[in-house]
Every structure is written in structure tokens, then in C-alpha cells.
Design a protein around this motif. Structure first.
Motif, short mmCIF file in Angstrom:
data_model
loop_
_atom_site.label_atom_id
_atom_site.label_comp_id
_atom_site.label_asym_id
_atom_site.label_seq_id
_atom_site.Cartn_x
_atom_site.Cartn_y
_atom_site.Cartn_z
N TYR A 89 3.40 -7.75 1.76
CA TYR A 89 3.81 -8.77 0.79
C TYR A 89 3.47 -8.36 -0.65
CZ TYR A 89 4.94 -11.44 4.87
OH TYR A 89 5.50 -11.83 6.05
N PHE A 90 2.46 -7.53 -0.81
CA PHE A 90 2.21 -6.96 -2.14
C PHE A 90 3.36 -6.03 -2.53
CE2 PHE A 90 0.58 -3.38 -4.69
CZ PHE A 90 0.14 -4.06 -5.80
N GLU A 91 3.85 -5.26 -1.59
CA GLU A 91 4.98 -4.37 -1.86
C GLU A 91 6.20 -5.16 -2.34
OE1 GLU A 91 6.18 -0.51 0.49
OE2 GLU A 91 7.06 -2.26 1.49
N LYS A 92 6.41 -6.33 -1.79
CA LYS A 92 7.53 -7.16 -2.23
C LYS A 92 7.30 -7.68 -3.65
CE LYS A 92 8.90 -8.35 2.45
NZ LYS A 92 9.87 -7.23 2.45
N GLN A 93 6.04 -7.92 -4.01
CA GLN A 93 5.74 -8.28 -5.39
C GLN A 93 6.07 -7.12 -6.33
OE1 GLN A 93 4.74 -11.30 -6.44
NE2 GLN A 93 4.44 -12.19 -4.41
N LEU A 94 5.75 -5.90 -5.92
CA LEU A 94 6.08 -4.74 -6.73
C LEU A 94 7.59 -4.60 -6.90
CD1 LEU A 94 3.71 -1.95 -5.32
CD2 LEU A 94 3.44 -3.22 -7.46
N GLN A 95 8.34 -4.80 -5.82
CA GLN A 95 9.79 -4.68 -5.87
C GLN A 95 10.38 -5.71 -6.83
OE1 GLN A 95 10.61 -5.20 -1.71
NE2 GLN A 95 10.35 -3.03 -1.22
N ALA A 96 9.88 -6.93 -6.75
CA ALA A 96 10.40 -7.98 -7.62
C ALA A 96 10.01 -7.73 -9.08
CB ALA A 96 9.90 -9.34 -7.16
N ALA A 97 8.77 -7.31 -9.31
CA ALA A 97 8.29 -7.10 -10.69
C ALA A 97 9.02 -5.93 -11.35
CB ALA A 97 6.79 -6.84 -10.69
N SER A 98 9.39 -4.93 -10.58
CA SER A 98 10.08 -3.76 -11.15
C SER A 98 11.58 -3.94 -11.19
CB SER A 98 9.76 -2.52 -10.31
OG SER A 98 10.30 -2.65 -9.00
N GLY A 99 12.10 -4.92 -10.41
CA GLY A 99 13.54 -5.05 -10.27
C GLY A 99 14.14 -3.95 -9.42
N ASP A 100 13.30 -3.29 -8.63
CA ASP A 100 13.73 -2.15 -7.81
C ASP A 100 13.45 -2.45 -6.34
OD1 ASP A 100 14.21 0.23 -6.54
OD2 ASP A 100 12.74 1.40 -7.68
N PRO A 101 14.46 -2.91 -5.59
CA PRO A 101 14.23 -3.28 -4.18
C PRO A 101 13.97 -2.09 -3.27
CG PRO A 101 16.56 -3.41 -4.71
CD PRO A 101 15.85 -3.17 -6.00
N THR A 102 14.15 -0.87 -3.80
CA THR A 102 13.89 0.32 -2.98
C THR A 102 12.47 0.84 -3.15
OG1 THR A 102 14.59 1.95 -4.64
CG2 THR A 102 16.31 0.98 -3.26
N LEU A 103 11.70 0.25 -4.06
CA LEU A 103 10.34 0.73 -4.33
C LEU A 103 9.45 0.50 -3.11
CD1 LEU A 103 8.14 1.84 -6.23
CD2 LEU A 103 7.84 -0.51 -7.09
N ARG A 104 8.78 1.53 -2.69
CA ARG A 104 7.85 1.46 -1.56
C ARG A 104 6.50 2.03 -1.97
NH1 ARG A 104 9.75 -1.76 2.69
NH2 ARG A 104 12.01 -1.69 2.50
N LEU A 105 5.44 1.50 -1.38
CA LEU A 105 4.10 2.00 -1.68
C LEU A 105 3.94 3.44 -1.21
CD1 LEU A 105 1.76 -0.97 -0.71
CD2 LEU A 105 1.81 0.17 -2.93
N PRO A 106 3.56 4.35 -2.08
CA PRO A 106 3.23 5.70 -1.62
C PRO A 106 1.81 5.73 -1.05
CG PRO A 106 2.95 5.57 -3.98
CD PRO A 106 3.46 4.21 -3.54
N TYR A 107 1.55 6.65 -0.14
CA TYR A 107 0.21 6.75 0.42
C TYR A 107 -0.47 8.04 -0.02
CZ TYR A 107 2.37 9.72 4.09
OH TYR A 107 3.05 10.70 4.78
N TRP A 108 -1.78 7.93 -0.25
CA TRP A 108 -2.60 9.09 -0.61
C TRP A 108 -2.95 9.81 0.69
CZ3 TRP A 108 -8.11 8.62 -3.26
CH2 TRP A 108 -8.60 9.90 -3.52
N ASP A 109 -2.36 10.95 0.90
CA ASP A 109 -2.43 11.65 2.18
C ASP A 109 -3.68 12.51 2.30
OD1 ASP A 109 -1.71 12.65 4.64
OD2 ASP A 109 -0.27 14.10 3.85
N TYR A 110 -4.88 11.91 2.11
CA TYR A 110 -6.11 12.69 2.11
C TYR A 110 -6.54 13.15 3.50
CZ TYR A 110 -7.51 7.85 2.83
OH TYR A 110 -7.57 6.55 3.28
N SER A 111 -5.90 12.67 4.56
CA SER A 111 -6.19 13.25 5.87
C SER A 111 -5.64 14.67 5.96
CB SER A 111 -5.64 12.37 7.00
OG SER A 111 -4.32 11.96 6.73
N ASN A 112 -4.75 15.02 5.04
CA ASN A 112 -4.27 16.38 4.86
C ASN A 112 -5.26 17.11 3.96
OD1 ASN A 112 -2.99 18.74 4.00
ND2 ASN A 112 -1.02 17.75 3.62
N PRO A 113 -5.90 18.19 4.42
CA PRO A 113 -6.92 18.85 3.59
C PRO A 113 -6.38 19.44 2.30
CG PRO A 113 -6.45 20.16 5.55
CD PRO A 113 -5.75 18.83 5.74
N ALA A 114 -5.06 19.52 2.15
CA ALA A 114 -4.49 20.01 0.90
C ALA A 114 -4.32 18.90 -0.14
CB ALA A 114 -3.12 20.65 1.17
#
Length: 561
Positions: free
Chosen positions: A158-183
């Protein structure tokens, strides 16, 4: 999307003053139905790793715009619908400081903290829910309960939907910090700088920046410790509760305490403040992805009881209206409208996958089981016990060592020697534990029981196994973190204290420490205080009066998962 209207929300009316503020703060906004419809049309509701998300400058610009817009609404009338779509409001849904908060006040959370940490609380004030809606939805984060994964998945959704509405971009998705990848152990660069240059060439304040992080993150020197973000052994766990507890108590808490200067200091080290940091959301997106990875392994099953699935939680939509959903909605295909870029291959290991056929017994392939850079040393094949003997002796997990005495951690480094068996059935157990991986289907776990403290330790502890006779043979097996509260707040929210038991899979580590030998007379467990940050040269500040104690330390041998 199935939404259960809140009766309390239905009784509330928004006055003309609130409507006027809504107009003043107007931005391109979409209803939940419109967001869902547009996302369904978009070519894939995919949450990307940050490294792939950042390849598209338009995506980064959209995220920055959304965060900036939400932060601009913090000054709206606190009883207005607009304020319910603000950054501050959504941070408070996780937790907040105040006399009505289960997390306690700022004063309670700073009680007993060393003086050098008080500067991080400067400017943070207690708050009070402005209306019944806020009372319903604020400070609802689930830690130490069966719904840690589920509640945070709903929160992110539901936070992601707030981001989509605030940006006017319905395709916006939360990116994840992939720290389980050692790189990917460094914080994504877009979160570090105070300013950025926008598309028109103007320098703008960076809404993804947070000044209260530990200094090493602000200079770009700090990284996470790859051993502490390795979840290979956790993915083998068959039981949902065991896996959830592992992720919450280990990698989840470790990242919180490491991005903040320490736990329980703001920003990320403090439960009631952590969600104010924009990197919180990419951290938790990765934690949510870890749940998806585990769920996608054949033979793994999420809880299906009514008691679990019927648990309700309340949030507010993009129009500021309260609604309630149940955990069941996460599983019936009605609200989850995304997938993760990588949700079937969270383990480390070249080309390895953890997806197995439904109903099969899942075991990680050899390359995936090994902690990165820690392959086990082979033993002579004639010393390996056979499978049937393993099953006979290990009908239940068996301790290698005699019961230990309680251990007080009062120093930055504390070591305890574990005596290993030299004869009888216990010696056979040691043979199983030290046998080559392919010869004996066993695992060895280091179990720390009865972890407790009177005041917050103020640091984390890296845990190592060492060869007592050759201390250079040592392997880090994990990190104990304390994503918790301090002072009087501990008593008010006890579930955020350290877990009572910590479990480390040391199968490969013990074999490496043995150095190719078929037996060990003893092994040393070393607890070393740490900030969790690599590359900064910082020394941890430990609270020697914390009363941190481990009641029992055991090496347990059991059949492989």
C-alpha cells in the motif's frame, strides 16, 4: 482488490478546511482502482533490484518525485486526507515516538544511551495521533509475531500505491537493495548524496538522502558484511516459522543496526523511527523478496490456518480513507500485483536454483550450500559414517558437547571453549559432523539459548568458530543483532528485545575449522563486538553494563534438511 471498509473510517467526514488543503497540495493522483488497472496494463509489475532499476533514469526520477511529493505533505493539516498520504504519516504506520505509542517517548528511548548518540535524536519530537484513523493505523508493525512477513508485505504494497499516486506513474515499483548478493553490499549511490542534478540540469535536494545514517554511509565508504547477509542456510529451513524467525532476527535486524549508527539509535537502528529513512523501503523490499524465494522452493508451505489468514490490518488508501484487509488477501490473488525480478534464486552459488518439484525433499546443491568462499575441507572417505547409521543415531538432534555454563558478554571480545566428545556414541556424532559433505547427510548447528539483557548492548556481535589449537583456522558463522528498544521503552514493547534463541548452521564452518582432521578435542566460539560496517575502521561502543547473557551454548548434530 478486496477491501473491507472500516466502520470508524466510514463515520468520519472530511471538512471544508481539509478539502481546501487537499487542493493546495494537489498532485497527479490515482484511485486504488485506477492504479491497479493501469498496473495491470503495464508490461510487467516487476520489482527490480536497485542495480537494474537505476539503469533507467526515468525510474529513479519517478521515485525521487514520489518521495519529494509525499514529504511535502508533512506540513498538511494533521486531520486531513492529504496528511494521510504524507511521508511522515506512512512512517508512523510502522512506528512513532509519543506518550500513546507502544514504543514509548523520545525520552524513554534515549534513557541510558551514551552521550555521543543523543545528537542523532536532535529535532525528533514526540507526537500524538491526531484522530481515530491515526490511532487505528499507526504503530502497527509486526515484529516477533507470526505476521512479520505478512504485515510488512501489506505495508509495502500500500505504500507502493502511495508512491504511484504521488508520482503520477502507475508503473513505479519499489526497487530492492540486493545485499544478499555479495556484489551489492554497498548502499545504492542514489541514497548517499545530499543533492542530485535533475533532468533540466538543476541541482536539487535529494529526497532519498537521510543525514541520520552512520557517517560511513554518508561518505560512501561503508559496506555490509557479506557473511552477515548470506541466507543460503536459511533457505534450507522447511518450517515457515523457523525461516521467518531467522530472517527477522538475523539479516533483517543486522541491516537495520548497521545502516543506523547502531541499535537502538535513530535512524534505522530505532524501530519507531526507521521507516523515515527512504532506504528502509528498499531494505524491506529485499526482506519481502526473501519470503518469495523461500515460498517458491518445492515442499515449502506458508501457514494456512484461519487464525493466521483471518488476521486483519488497517491502512489508508491514496485518498486518505481507512480500510482493512486480512492476511488471507495476500494469498487469494486479489491484491498482490507484482513479482520480484529474482524470487527463485536468492542463494549464492554460480547458476544454482532452489526451485524443486512440488512435494520433494529440498536440499541445496553443493555449490549453493557452501557459504561464499568457505568450502569444506575433504576428509578421508574411509572415515565417513554411513547413511543408515546416521539415521539410527540421529532420530532426533543430538548435542556434541556437555551442557555449558551461562556466558556473560561484558567485553568487546569474549571466547568460550567447547569440549568435544572423545569416545562412545558422542565420538560417533563428531565423526558425522566432520565427515565429508557427500558422505554423511548431517548438519551441525550452533545453538545460543537464553539470550537476554537488562539494558541494550549498544552493539552487535560477530560469531566465529575457531580451532582452539590453531586460532588462525576460524570462520565467521553469523552476527547477533539487537534491533530493539532501550531504557524504559523495553518494558513497554518487550517483543522487540533480542530473540531468546539464535541458531547458526555451522556444518561447513566446523569442517573447515577441523582442517581436514577426523576429530577435534575442542572448538572455540568467539563473540566479537562489531558495528556491522566494513571499510570504515570504526570501533563499536559496547554497553558493559547491559547484563548481556547467553544461558546455554550447544553444538547440535542433526539429519540434513
Amino acid at each position: 482488490m478486496r477491501i473491507i471498509p472500516s466502520s470508524r473510517a466510514a463515520r468520519r467526514l472530511i471538512g471544508t478546511a481539509a478539502l481546501a488543503i487537499a487542493t493546495a497540495f494537489a498532485v497527479p493522483s490515482l484511485s486504488n482502482a485506477e492504479v491497479n488497472a493501469e498496473a495491470a496494463k503495464s508490461p510487467g509489475g516487476i520489482r527490480l533490484s536497485w542495480q537494474d532499476f537505476a539503469k533507467d533514469p526515468a525510474k529513479v526520477a519517478s521515485l525521487r518525485k514520489a518521495v519529494a511529493v509525499m514529504k511535502s505533505r508533512n506540513s498538511a493539516d494533521h486531520t486531513s486526507a492529504v496528511y494521510r498520504t504524507s511521508w511522515e504519516y506512512w512512517a508512523n504506520i510502522h512506528g512513532y515516538f509519543g506518550p500513546d505509542s507502544p514504543f514509548g517517548t523520545v525520552a524513554e528511548n534515549t534513557q541510558g544511551l551514551p552521550q555521543q548518540y543523543l545528537v542523532y535524536f536532535k529535532g525528533i519530537q514526540d507526537t500524538t495521533p491526531p484522530d481515530q484513523v491515526a490511532k487505528d493505523v499507526w504503530a502497527n508493525c509486526q515484529h516477533g509475531t507470526p505476521w512479520f512477513f505478512a504485515w510488512h508485505r501489506l505495508y509495502l504494497l500500500y505504500f507502493e500505491k502511495q508512491l504511484q499516486a504521488a508520482s503520477g506513474d502507475p508503473t513505479l515499483r519499489l526497487p530492492y537493495w540486493d545485499y544478499s548478493n555479495p556484489a551489492q553490499l554497498a548502499m545504492p549511490a542514489a541514497f548517499i548524496d545530499k543533492t542530485y542534478v535533475d533532468g533540466s540540469g538543476k541541482t536539487q535536494p535529494n529526497p532519498l538522502y537521510e543525514a541520520r545514517r552512520a557517517p560511513g554511509w554518508l561518505t560512501g565508504k561503508a559496506t555490509l558484511n557479506g557473511s552477515s547477509t548470506n541466507i543460503n542456510s536459511a533457505l534450507k529451513l522447511k518450517q515457515f516459522t523457523a525461516y521467518q524467525n531467522y530472517i527477522e532476527g538475523r539479516v533483517h535486524g543486522y541491516v537495520h543496526c548497521t545502516v543506523g549508527v547502531t541499535c537502538p539509535v535513530v535512524d534505522m537502528g530505532s524501530v519507531p523511527y526507521s521507516s523515515n529513512d527512504p532506504v528502509f523501503w528498499s531494505h524491506h523490499a529485499n526482506i519481502d523478496r526473501m519470503w518469495s524465494c523461500w515460498s517458491n522452493i518445492g515442499g515449502h508451505q506458508n501457514p494456512d490456518t484461519d487464525a493466521f489468514l483471518n488476521q486483519p490490518y488497517s491502512f489508508v488508501d491514496t485518498n486518505g480513507k481507512e480500510f482493512t484487509v486480512t492476511v488471507r488477501d495476500l494469498f487469494n490473488g486479489t491484491i498482490v500485483d507484482y513479482k520480484y525480478e529474482q524470487e527463485t534464486n536468492c542463494a549464492r552459488g554460480a547458476g544454482e536454483t532452489l526451485v524443486a518439484s512440488a512435494g520433494s525433499t529440498v536440499a541445496l546443491a553443493a555449490a549453493a550450500v557452501k557459504a561464499a568462499d568457505q568450502p569444506p575441507n575433504p576428509l578421508p572417505p574411509n572415515g565417513a559414517p554411513n547413511g543408515p547409521a546416521t539415521e539410527s543415531l540421529l532420530a532426533e538432534p543430538q548435542p556434541l558437547n556437555a551442557p555449558s555454563q551461562p556466558l556473560a558478554l561484558t567485553q568487546a571480545k569474549t571466547k568460550v571453549k567447547i569440549t568435544m566428545p572423545q569416545g562412545g556414541e558422542k565420538a560417533r556424532l563428531q565423526a558425522f559432523a566432520l565427515a565429508p559433505q557427500n558422505a554423511a547427510a548431517t548438519e551441525t548447528h550452533l545453538i545460543l539459548e537464553g539470550i537476554s539483557y537488562k539494558a541494550h548492548p549498544g552493539t552487535m556481535f560477530d560469531v566465529f568458530l575457531e580451532n582452539s589449537k590453531d586460532p588462525k583456522k576460524r570462520v565467521q558463522v553469523g552476527t547477533i543483532s539487537f534491533f530493539s528498544l532501550s531504557g524504559a521503552a523495553v518494558a513497554k514493547h518487550a517483543e522487540h528485545q533480542a530473540p531468546k534463541t539464535d541458531d547458526f548452521d555451522v556444518t561447513d564452518a566446523l569442517r573447515e575449522v577441523a582442517g581436514g582432521k577426523a576429530s577435534l578435542s575442542d572448538v572455540t566460539v568467539s563473540f566479537e563486538a562489531t558495528t556491522g560496517r566494513e571499510g570504515t575502521g570504526e570501533k563499536p561502543t559496547m554497553n558493559a553494563d547491559a547484563g548481556l547473557t547467553i544461558q546455554k551454548i550447544s553444538l547440535m548434530v542433526q539429519p540434513a534438511q
